[in-house]
Write a protein that holds these residues in place. Structure first.
Motif, PDB file in Angstrom:
ATOM      1  N   ALA A   1      11.135  67.131  58.184  1.00 54.50           N
ATOM      2  CA  ALA A   1       9.910  66.301  58.184  1.00 54.50           C
ATOM      3  C   ALA A   1       8.936  66.538  56.434  1.00 54.50           C
ATOM      4  CB  ALA A   1       8.527  66.467  58.537  1.00 54.50           C
ATOM      5  N   LEU A   2       9.521  67.887  56.027  1.00 55.12           N
ATOM      6  CA  LEU A   2       8.458  67.909  54.092  1.00 55.12           C
ATOM      7  C   LEU A   2       9.998  67.193  53.400  1.00 55.12           C
ATOM      8  CD1 LEU A   2       6.947  69.874  52.355  1.00 55.12           C
ATOM      9  CD2 LEU A   2       8.541  71.636  53.285  1.00 55.12           C
ATOM     10  N   ALA A   3      11.046  67.637  53.523  1.00 58.98           N
ATOM     11  CA  ALA A   3      12.043  67.259  53.015  1.00 58.98           C
ATOM     12  C   ALA A   3      11.892  65.861  52.411  1.00 58.98           C
ATOM     13  CB  ALA A   3      13.238  67.548  53.390  1.00 58.98           C
ATOM     14  N   ALA A   4      11.279  65.064  53.767  1.00 53.61           N
ATOM     15  CA  ALA A   4      12.049  63.361  53.669  1.00 53.61           C
ATOM     16  C   ALA A   4      10.206  63.143  52.575  1.00 53.61           C
ATOM     17  CB  ALA A   4      11.290  62.656  54.758  1.00 53.61           C
ATOM     18  N   ALA A   5       8.928  63.773  52.591  1.00 52.77           N
ATOM     19  CA  ALA A   5       7.452  63.836  52.050  1.00 52.77           C
ATOM     20  C   ALA A   5       7.891  64.099  51.255  1.00 52.77           C
ATOM     21  CB  ALA A   5       6.837  64.995  53.146  1.00 52.77           C
ATOM     22  N   LEU A   6       8.632  63.916  50.431  1.00 56.05           N
ATOM     23  CA  LEU A   6       9.182  64.865  49.120  1.00 56.05           C
ATOM     24  C   LEU A   6       8.916  63.708  47.764  1.00 56.05           C
ATOM     25  CD1 LEU A   6      11.622  68.320  48.815  1.00 56.05           C
ATOM     26  CD2 LEU A   6       8.765  68.208  49.036  1.00 56.05           C
ATOM     27  N   PRO A   7       7.463  63.244  47.209  1.00 59.19           N
ATOM     28  CA  PRO A   7       7.764  62.543  46.025  1.00 59.19           C
ATOM     29  C   PRO A   7       8.838  61.920  45.189  1.00 59.19           C
ATOM     30  CG  PRO A   7       5.915  64.058  45.436  1.00 59.19           C
ATOM     31  CD  PRO A   7       6.929  64.940  46.593  1.00 59.19           C
TER      32      PRO A   7
END
Length: 295
Positions: free
Chosen positions: A109-115
């Motif tokens: 989920a963090l990886a997907a949230a990276l801008p």
């Protein structure tokens, strides 16, 4: 400055009472990214958090409380992964932790949230779980930050439960090996003696994996902090403090260092005198953090 990584709730038992007997728990925003960003905001440095939370009451409540502390939460993503919980008890000056976390879902989920773009001066990564695939996305994001001209800082925060060993004794697992790709993008890496043990590395061996101009800072609790940079090795001793609740002190240490470095050009971060002053300030901020938590 943007702090990337962990955002969770710390559920803290009263001092001296073990979790087995605790009737009441104090709920406090926690996680490396939240702690560091909050400490930076207290120091007057504009800060934000990039992390993944559950789209539920706990996640929304955490987002709102972090925002109330003066931290930019526009990069906080609410999704399917549950908001992490960390139970904390302090007995005889030693903290005990019991986590209720979803390691792989949180990391992905963090990886997907990276801008796609960072648009800031410093990007600080902390508590990144070395999940295969997800750690590659974080490493690429760190590389993007460098190309934008951002300084990149990493607090290793190697948790034994989420940093698996390889099949051979002492051999790092595949996710840990992938983490070294991320460290290679850093201008500053902070780790503890305990982190080195989990990674199966020595301070000098880890320093050799970093960029020639990067600095490695190794903390050892109340003992002297080792600084390994382009100018060689130095040590800085902190002033003593009685750590009844040391939770988050390492994150506060990072905030103190980064507050001294944030307005400096990235190319100057390799200056030994500048880095030693930054480490000394990190010690002072960590000491203040512990004293504040003691009330």
């Amino acid at each position: 400055m943007v702090c990337v990584g962990e955002a969770l709730w710390d559920l803290i038992a009263p001092e001296g009472i073990p979790l087995e007997r605790a009737k009441l728990l104090r709920r406090v925003p926690g996680g490396g990214a939240v702690n560091t960003a909050t400490a930076l905001a207290r120091l007057g440095v504009p800060s934000g958090v990039c992390a993944a939370l559950g789209d539920d009451a706990l996640g929304r409540g955490l987002r709102d409380e972090v925002a109330a502390a003066g931290v930019d939460v526009s990069r906080l993503a609410l999704g399917a992964a549950r908001t992490g919980l960390m139970f904390v008890a302090t007995e005889r000056g030693e903290a005990r932790f019991l986590g209720y976390r979803q390691g792989e879902p949180e990391a992905r989920a963090l990886a997907a949230a990276l801008p796609a773009r960072w648009q800031t001066r410093v990007v600080h990564f902390t508590g990144i779980a070395p999940v295969r695939g997800a750690i590659g996305a974080v490493a690429r994001s760190a590389a993007v930050a460098r190309r934008e001209g951002c300084a990149v800082s990493i607090d290793v925060n190697a948790r034994p439960r989420v940093w698996p060993r390889g099949r051979a004794a002492g051999e790092p697992g595949p996710g840990v090996r992938g983490c070294f790709r991320m460290l290679a993008e850093a201008d500053l890496v902070k780790c503890s003696v305990g982190d080195l043990e989990v990674m199966g590395a020595t301070a000098r061996a880890l320093r050799e994996r970093l960029r020639p101009e990067a600095t490695l800072v190794v903390t050892d609790g109340a003992q002297a902090t080792l600084v390994l940079g382009p100018g060689g090795e130095r040590s800085v001793a902190p002033r003593p403090v009685r750590p009844l609740d040391p939770t988050g002190a390492g994150d506060a240490f990072c905030a103190g260092m980064l507050a001294s470095l944030v307005w400096q050009d990235r190319a100057g971060w390799g200056d030994a005198a500048l880095m030693l002053r930054a480490v000394a300030r990190g010690h002072d901020v960590a000491r203040a953090w512990v004293r504040r938590k003691r009330g």
